[in-house]
Design a protein around this motif. Structure first.
Motif, PDB file in Angstrom:
ATOM      1  N   UNK A  58       1.626  -0.268 -16.244  1.00 15.14           N
ATOM      2  CA  UNK A  58       0.028   0.440 -15.164  1.00 15.14           C
ATOM      3  C   UNK A  58       0.507  -0.479 -14.360  1.00 15.14           C
ATOM      4  N   UNK A  59       0.372  -1.876 -14.772  1.00 17.87           N
ATOM      5  CA  UNK A  59      -0.199  -3.007 -13.406  1.00 17.87           C
ATOM      6  C   UNK A  59       1.033  -2.801 -11.885  1.00 17.87           C
ATOM      7  N   UNK A  60       2.470  -2.212 -12.342  1.00 15.87           N
ATOM      8  CA  UNK A  60       3.169  -2.491 -11.707  1.00 15.87           C
ATOM      9  C   UNK A  60       2.909  -1.165 -10.578  1.00 15.87           C
ATOM     10  N   UNK A  61       2.557   0.128 -10.874  1.00 14.11           N
ATOM     11  CA  UNK A  61       2.545   1.413 -10.065  1.00 14.11           C
ATOM     12  C   UNK A  61       1.349   1.187  -9.592  1.00 14.11           C
ATOM     13  N   UNK A  62       0.182   0.418 -10.079  1.00 11.65           N
ATOM     14  CA  UNK A  62      -1.045  -0.183  -8.770  1.00 11.65           C
ATOM     15  C   UNK A  62      -0.237  -1.366  -7.671  1.00 11.65           C
ATOM     16  N   UNK A  64       2.075  -1.302  -6.852  1.00 11.04           N
ATOM     17  CA  UNK A  64       2.520  -0.063  -5.993  1.00 11.04           C
ATOM     18  C   UNK A  64       1.927   0.702  -4.563  1.00 11.04           C
ATOM     19  N   UNK A  65       0.898   1.223  -5.672  1.00 10.27           N
ATOM     20  CA  UNK A  65      -0.439   1.877  -4.330  1.00 10.27           C
ATOM     21  C   UNK A  65      -1.260   1.156  -3.190  1.00 10.27           C
ATOM     22  N   UNK A  66      -0.741  -0.608  -3.850  1.00  5.85           N
ATOM     23  CA  UNK A  66      -1.351  -1.607  -2.777  1.00  5.85           C
ATOM     24  C   UNK A  66      -0.559  -2.028  -2.348  1.00  5.85           C
ATOM     25  N   UNK A  67       0.935  -1.922  -2.047  1.00  3.00           N
ATOM     26  CA  UNK A  67       1.980  -2.387  -1.157  1.00  3.00           C
ATOM     27  C   UNK A  67       3.054  -1.485  -1.484  1.00  3.00           C
ATOM     28  N   UNK A  68       4.270  -1.669   0.468  1.00  4.44           N
ATOM     29  CA  UNK A  68       5.440  -1.405   0.407  1.00  4.44           C
ATOM     30  C   UNK A  68       6.344  -1.766   0.282  1.00  4.44           C
TER      31      UNK A  68
END
Length: 358
Positions: A58-62, A64-68
Motif C-alpha cells: 500500500x505504501x509503495x502504491x501511495x 507512486x501516486x505522489x511521485x514518478x
C-alpha cells in the motif's frame, strides 16, 4: 555549477542530486516523506523493515501516486529469530518501567517477533521497486539474483571496509558507508564480535572504503547539510545519505514528543544503547536508558528485546512521554530545524553545497 553535484551516482540511479533519504523504520518513515525527497531530486527511501507485507504494498502504491521519480525500500536482511532464554528476568525488570507508565505487567510473557522478510521481499519484487536497500547484511544470494534478473538495483549499509568488500562481492550496485555518528541502528553485519557495532567515524571510514571498492560509495553519519555533502564528495564518496536531518520534516511520521526532544538536544545528547531493541543503536539518552543501564541487566538479543519493550514504547508515545520512547538520532542534532518540508531541506542542502563549490 550544478555539474559539480551530478556524480555518477546520479546517472546510475536516475536522480538529480546525490542525496539519499535513510530508511528510518518504526514511525518516522512515511510514503509522503519518501515521495517528497524523490520529488526534490534525491532518492527517497521507505523504511519498511517492521511493516507487514500488505502495508508495504500500500505504501509503495501511495508513493507512486505522489511521485514518478525513483525511490527505494529498505528491509532488514537478518533472520528475526527470538531468544526467550532469559525472558522471565528481563520482563521482571521491564515491569518496573511499566509501573512508571501505569500499564499492566508482562510477568513471564514470551514474545514472538514477526518474520516477514520473504513476504516483504516478494512484494518489492512484484511491485518492481527501483531500488532495494538492506541493513544488517546483504540480500541472500537467491534474492540478489532475483532482484537483478528484473533490473532492480540493490544497496547495502556497511560500517567497515570488510563489510563493504563483502557487499561488493555479493553484487550490490552501491554501498552506504555509515560512520558511528549515524542515528538509530547502523548496519553492522555481525554484532557477536562487536557488541556495540563497529564505531568508526565517517571521516575515517569513507576514504578507506572508497580506496577498496569499485562501486559507488554513499557517505552517512552526522551529515546534516551542504557542508557535509561537499566533505563527503571530497573524501571520494559519490553522494550522501541523510536520516536525522529529515526527522523533523513536516512529512515525517516522527511523534511530536520525539520531535521536541530532537530540537532540544545537542551533540552531547546521544548514546549508543541496546536497551530498547537488543541491537546497538544511537539515540537521545533518557530515563529508560539510564534506568536500564543502572539495573546492570543484559538486554535480550534483537529482535526479542525490541518486542519485549514495544508496549512500553507505545504507552509512552500515547502519554507523550519521551522519557520512555526510543529517540533515535545522530550526533548532528544542533543543525535540525522545525517546520520545514522535505523539499526545502533538500533545496537548502544542495544550494549550500553549490555555494561552497563556487
Amino acid at each position: 555549477m550544478r555539474i559539480h553535484l551530478e556524480t555518477k551516482l546520479c546517472q546510475q540511479f536516475n536522480i538529480r542530486y546525490p542525496l539519499f533519504l535513510a530508511g528510518m523504520a518504526g514511525g518516522p518513515s512515511t510514503a509522503e516523506l519518501t515521495a517528497a525527497v524523490s520529488n526534490a531530486g534525491g532518492l527517497g527511501t521507505l523504511g519498511a523493515a517492521y511493516m507487514e507485507p500488505k502495508a508495504i504494498r500500500e505504501a509503495i502504491r501511495r508513493i507512486r501516486q505522489l511521485t514518478d521519480n525513483p525511490f527505494a525500500v529498505n528491509l532488514f536482511s537478518i533472520k528475526m529469530v527470538d531468544d526467550d532464554t532469559r525472558i522471565a528476568e528481563v520482563q521482571c525488570e521491564l515491569d518496573r518501567f511499566r509501573d512508571s507508565l501505569e500499564i499492566s505487567h508482562a510477568g513471564e510473557r514470551v514474545v514472538t517477533s514477526a518474520n516477514y522478510f520473504e513476504e516483504q521481499f516478494a512484494v518489492l519484487v512484484e511491485e518492481k521497486v527501483p531500488v532495494i536497500s538492506t541493513a544488517f547484511g546483504v540480500l541472500p544470494e537467491r534474492c540478489m539474483r532475483q532482484a537483478k534478473s528484473i533490473g532492480l538495483q540493490v544497496i547495502t549499509m556497511v560500517t567497515t571496509v570488510h563489510e563493504a568488500v563483502q557487499a561488493e562481492q555479493a553484487g550490490c550496485d552501491a554501498i552506504v558507508v555509515q560512520g558511528t555518528e549515524a542515528g538509530g541502528h547502523r548496519g553492522t553485519f555481525d554484532i557477536s564480535t562487536q557488541p556495540l557495532g563497529s564505531n568508526i567515524g565517517t571521516l575515517a571510514l569513507v576514504p578507506q572504503v572508497v580506496d577498496r571498492v569499485r562501486i559507488p560509495v554513499i557517505a552517512a553519519g552526522g551529515i546534516m547539510d551542504g557542508r557535509g555533502l561537499v566533505a563527503a564528495l571530497a573524501l571520494g564518496a559519490q553522494g550522501v545519505q541523510m536520516g536525522t536531518r529529515f526527522l523533523t520534516a513536516i512529512e515525517a511520521g516522527t511523534h511530536a514528543a520525539y520531535k521536541r526532544a530532537l530540537l532540544q538536544s545537542t551533540e552531547e545528547s546521544t548514546v549508543i544503547t541496546k536497551a530498547f531493541s537488543g541491537r546497538p543503536a544511537r539515540g537521545i539518552s533518557n530515563l529508560f536508558i539510564k534506568k536500564w543501564d543502572a539495573s546492570g541487566m543484559e538486554p535480550l538479543p534483537f529482535p526479542t528485546q525490541n518486542n519485549a519493550t514495544r508496549d512500553i514504547r507505545n504507552a509512552a508515545a500515547a502519554q507523550n512521554n519521551a522519557e520512555y520512547m526510543s529517540l533515535w538520532a545522530g550526533q548532528g542534532t544542533r543543525m535540525l530545524t522545525s517546520e520545514q518540508d522535505a523539499q526545502t531541506i533538500v533545496t537548502e542542502t544542495i544550494q549550500q553545497a553549490l555555494s561552497l563549490l563556487t
